[in-house]
Design a protein around this motif. Structure first.
Motif, mmCIF file in Angstrom:
data_model
loop_
_atom_site.group_PDB
_atom_site.id
_atom_site.type_symbol
_atom_site.label_atom_id
_atom_site.label_comp_id
_atom_site.label_asym_id
_atom_site.label_seq_id
_atom_site.Cartn_x
_atom_site.Cartn_y
_atom_site.Cartn_z
ATOM 1 N N ASP A 95 0.888 -1.158 -0.197
ATOM 2 C CA ASP A 95 -0.107 0.084 0.024
ATOM 3 C C ASP A 95 0.820 1.337 -0.010
ATOM 4 O OD1 ASP A 95 0.786 -0.339 2.665
ATOM 5 O OD2 ASP A 95 -1.222 -0.185 3.510
ATOM 6 N N ASP A 96 2.337 1.245 -0.078
ATOM 7 C CA ASP A 96 2.970 2.384 -0.261
ATOM 8 C C ASP A 96 3.442 2.641 -1.522
ATOM 9 O OD1 ASP A 96 3.055 2.847 2.585
ATOM 10 O OD2 ASP A 96 4.887 1.729 2.896
ATOM 11 N N THR A 97 3.619 3.688 -1.971
ATOM 12 C CA THR A 97 3.740 4.195 -3.183
ATOM 13 C C THR A 97 5.276 4.266 -3.285
ATOM 14 O OG1 THR A 97 1.768 5.398 -3.600
ATOM 15 C CG2 THR A 97 3.493 6.050 -5.100
ATOM 16 N N LEU A 98 6.105 3.923 -4.377
ATOM 17 C CA LEU A 98 7.398 3.984 -4.498
ATOM 18 C C LEU A 98 7.679 5.140 -5.616
ATOM 19 C CD1 LEU A 98 8.870 0.346 -5.559
ATOM 20 C CD2 LEU A 98 9.060 1.649 -3.371
ATOM 21 N N ARG A 99 8.337 6.145 -5.133
ATOM 22 C CA ARG A 99 8.655 7.276 -5.917
ATOM 23 C C ARG A 99 10.191 7.510 -6.190
ATOM 24 N NH1 ARG A 99 5.175 8.998 -2.062
ATOM 25 N NH2 ARG A 99 3.067 9.967 -2.998
ATOM 26 N N LEU A 100 10.461 7.595 -7.391
ATOM 27 C CA LEU A 100 12.010 7.829 -8.002
ATOM 28 C C LEU A 100 12.133 9.141 -8.294
ATOM 29 C CD1 LEU A 100 14.538 6.185 -8.777
ATOM 30 C CD2 LEU A 100 13.551 6.157 -10.971
ATOM 31 N N GLY A 101 13.216 9.785 -7.790
ATOM 32 C CA GLY A 101 13.408 11.107 -8.407
ATOM 33 C C GLY A 101 14.744 11.721 -7.712
ATOM 34 N N ARG A 102 15.166 12.965 -7.789
ATOM 35 C CA ARG A 102 16.225 13.267 -6.937
ATOM 36 C C ARG A 102 16.177 13.709 -5.735
ATOM 37 N NH1 ARG A 102 15.522 18.129 -9.874
ATOM 38 N NH2 ARG A 102 15.540 19.789 -8.240
ATOM 39 N N ASP A 103 15.082 14.022 -5.334
ATOM 40 C CA ASP A 103 14.862 14.325 -3.794
ATOM 41 C C ASP A 103 14.501 13.196 -2.768
ATOM 42 O OD1 ASP A 103 14.025 15.768 -1.482
ATOM 43 O OD2 ASP A 103 12.198 16.608 -2.307
ATOM 44 N N SER A 104 15.314 13.307 -1.755
ATOM 45 C CA SER A 104 15.450 12.200 -1.158
ATOM 46 C C SER A 104 14.346 12.338 -0.006
ATOM 47 C CB SER A 104 17.148 11.908 -0.305
ATOM 48 O OG SER A 104 17.310 13.038 0.239
ATOM 49 N N GLN A 105 14.024 13.379 0.297
ATOM 50 C CA GLN A 105 12.880 13.461 1.329
ATOM 51 C C GLN A 105 11.704 13.195 0.824
ATOM 52 O OE1 GLN A 105 13.795 14.799 4.453
ATOM 53 N NE2 GLN A 105 15.522 14.639 3.717
ATOM 54 N N SER A 106 10.961 13.050 -0.533
ATOM 55 C CA SER A 106 9.812 12.908 -0.917
ATOM 56 C C SER A 106 10.024 11.618 -1.654
ATOM 57 C CB SER A 106 9.479 13.941 -1.850
ATOM 58 O OG SER A 106 10.181 14.319 -3.119
ATOM 59 N N CYS A 107 11.070 11.186 -2.038
ATOM 60 C CA CYS A 107 11.188 9.731 -2.773
ATOM 61 C C CYS A 107 11.683 8.893 -2.279
ATOM 62 C CB CYS A 107 11.991 10.217 -4.162
ATOM 63 S SG CYS A 107 11.581 11.298 -5.243
ATOM 64 N N THR A 108 11.283 7.459 -2.549
ATOM 65 C CA THR A 108 11.666 6.308 -2.047
ATOM 66 C C THR A 108 13.038 5.935 -2.298
ATOM 67 O OG1 THR A 108 9.476 5.373 -2.225
ATOM 68 C CG2 THR A 108 10.927 3.843 -1.381
ATOM 69 N N TYR A 109 13.393 6.313 -3.533
ATOM 70 C CA TYR A 109 14.710 5.994 -4.197
ATOM 71 C C TYR A 109 15.237 7.300 -4.970
ATOM 72 C CZ TYR A 109 14.000 1.066 -2.957
ATOM 73 O OH TYR A 109 13.549 0.073 -2.187
ATOM 74 N N THR A 110 16.358 7.318 -4.804
ATOM 75 C CA THR A 110 16.931 8.699 -5.653
ATOM 76 C C THR A 110 18.176 8.498 -6.459
ATOM 77 O OG1 THR A 110 18.437 9.018 -3.726
ATOM 78 C CG2 THR A 110 16.306 10.230 -3.763
ATOM 79 N N LEU A 111 18.079 9.326 -7.728
ATOM 80 C CA LEU A 111 19.189 9.459 -8.414
ATOM 81 C C LEU A 111 19.904 10.850 -8.335
ATOM 82 C CD1 LEU A 111 17.040 7.997 -11.454
ATOM 83 C CD2 LEU A 111 19.003 6.981 -10.489
ATOM 84 N N VAL A 112 21.209 10.684 -8.258
ATOM 85 C CA VAL A 112 22.083 11.914 -8.190
ATOM 86 C C VAL A 112 22.229 12.332 -9.336
ATOM 87 C CG1 VAL A 112 24.249 12.558 -6.975
ATOM 88 C CG2 VAL A 112 23.091 10.370 -6.208
ATOM 89 N N ASP A 113 21.550 13.169 -9.954
ATOM 90 C CA ASP A 113 21.568 13.641 -11.061
ATOM 91 C C ASP A 113 20.615 14.985 -11.171
ATOM 92 O OD1 ASP A 113 21.472 14.492 -13.644
ATOM 93 O OD2 ASP A 113 21.247 12.318 -14.382
ATOM 94 N N PRO A 114 21.064 16.206 -11.380
ATOM 95 C CA PRO A 114 20.431 17.404 -11.144
ATOM 96 C C PRO A 114 19.596 17.474 -12.677
ATOM 97 C CG PRO A 114 22.660 17.666 -11.969
ATOM 98 C CD PRO A 114 22.603 16.494 -11.400
ATOM 99 N N ARG A 115 19.446 16.790 -13.469
ATOM 100 C CA ARG A 115 18.830 16.816 -14.607
ATOM 101 C C ARG A 115 17.431 15.942 -14.439
ATOM 102 N NH1 ARG A 115 23.027 15.134 -18.826
ATOM 103 N NH2 ARG A 115 23.210 13.931 -17.238
ATOM 104 N N VAL A 116 17.408 14.970 -13.416
ATOM 105 C CA VAL A 116 16.275 14.292 -13.077
ATOM 106 C C VAL A 116 15.437 15.156 -12.024
ATOM 107 C CG1 VAL A 116 15.482 12.185 -11.550
ATOM 108 C CG2 VAL A 116 17.436 12.018 -12.892
#
Length: 196
Positions: free
Chosen positions: A47-68
């Motif tokens: 029941d948890d949403t997985l989020r991917l992005g560059r913001d470690s506060q709001s995403c479950t997993y992060t990419l270290v890339d300013p263009r993301v």
């Protein structure tokens, strides 16, 4: 007297697993995946949403890339009454760019069902997601890895379309580079063949 471990309701051992495989043309010279748990399976509540992005506060997993985007995409688990499988939708969370799923474009906040094997693209990223079915109902796993080459070249989702050419027995291959297409016989005009 019953053992306590026999009376506790437990989840089945086999969990659905999303194999998420990343590729970026500059991944060898940048630390894009430095905070992803590569090579390990991570367990998540269904029941948890997985989020991917560059913001470690709001995403479950992060990419270290300013263009993301701060929040790039989300994966939502769901079930249907007619299927025992745990299924997933994918949603584009980026206001800056499109996300494509097997060549279908998703704009901001649009979502679609994730096929069992999907090629996801945004920016210069190519992500291959493969769903491995399991029996568990309350949780699933995610396994990350990095690919050495672009998955678009290796997957059967990008097979060129074959169009038969009349009277030659060969094919014109749409989707191949121009230098390969020019070497394939082109269709001839029937009227020229009969008038000569």
């Amino acid at each position: 007297m019953m053992d306590v471990s026999q009376t506790i309701e437990t989840e089945e051992d086999i969990l659905t697993c999303l194999h998420i495989k990343f590729y970026h043309p500059q991944q060898s010279c940048r630390g894009l995946y430095g905070v992803l748990p590569l090579g390990k399976r991570s367990r998540h509540s269904a029941d948890d949403t997985l989020r991917l992005g560059r913001d470690s506060q709001s995403c479950t997993y992060t990419l270290v890339d300013p263009r993301v985007s701060r929040k790039q995409l989300a994966l939502h688990a769901y079930r249907t009454p007619r299927s025992p499988d745990m299924l997933f939708t994918i949603q584009n969370l980026s206001q800056r760019g499109r996300l494509s799923v097997n060549s279908s474009a998703l704009n901001y906040l649009e979502r679609m069902d994730l096929p069992d094997k999907a090629l996801i693209r945004f920016g210069e990223y190519e992500i291959l997601i493969i769903r491995e079915s399991g029996e568990a109902k309350a949780s699933f796993e995610v396994a990350f890895e990095v690919l050495v080459g672009p998955p678009s070249r290796e997957t059967c989702m990008c097979v060129p379309s074959m169009t038969p050419v009349m009277d030659t027995g060969s094919c014109v291959m749409n989707g191949f580079p121009a230098e390969l297409r020019t070497r394939v016989p082109l269709e001839t005009d029937e009227t020229l063949m009969y008038n000569s």
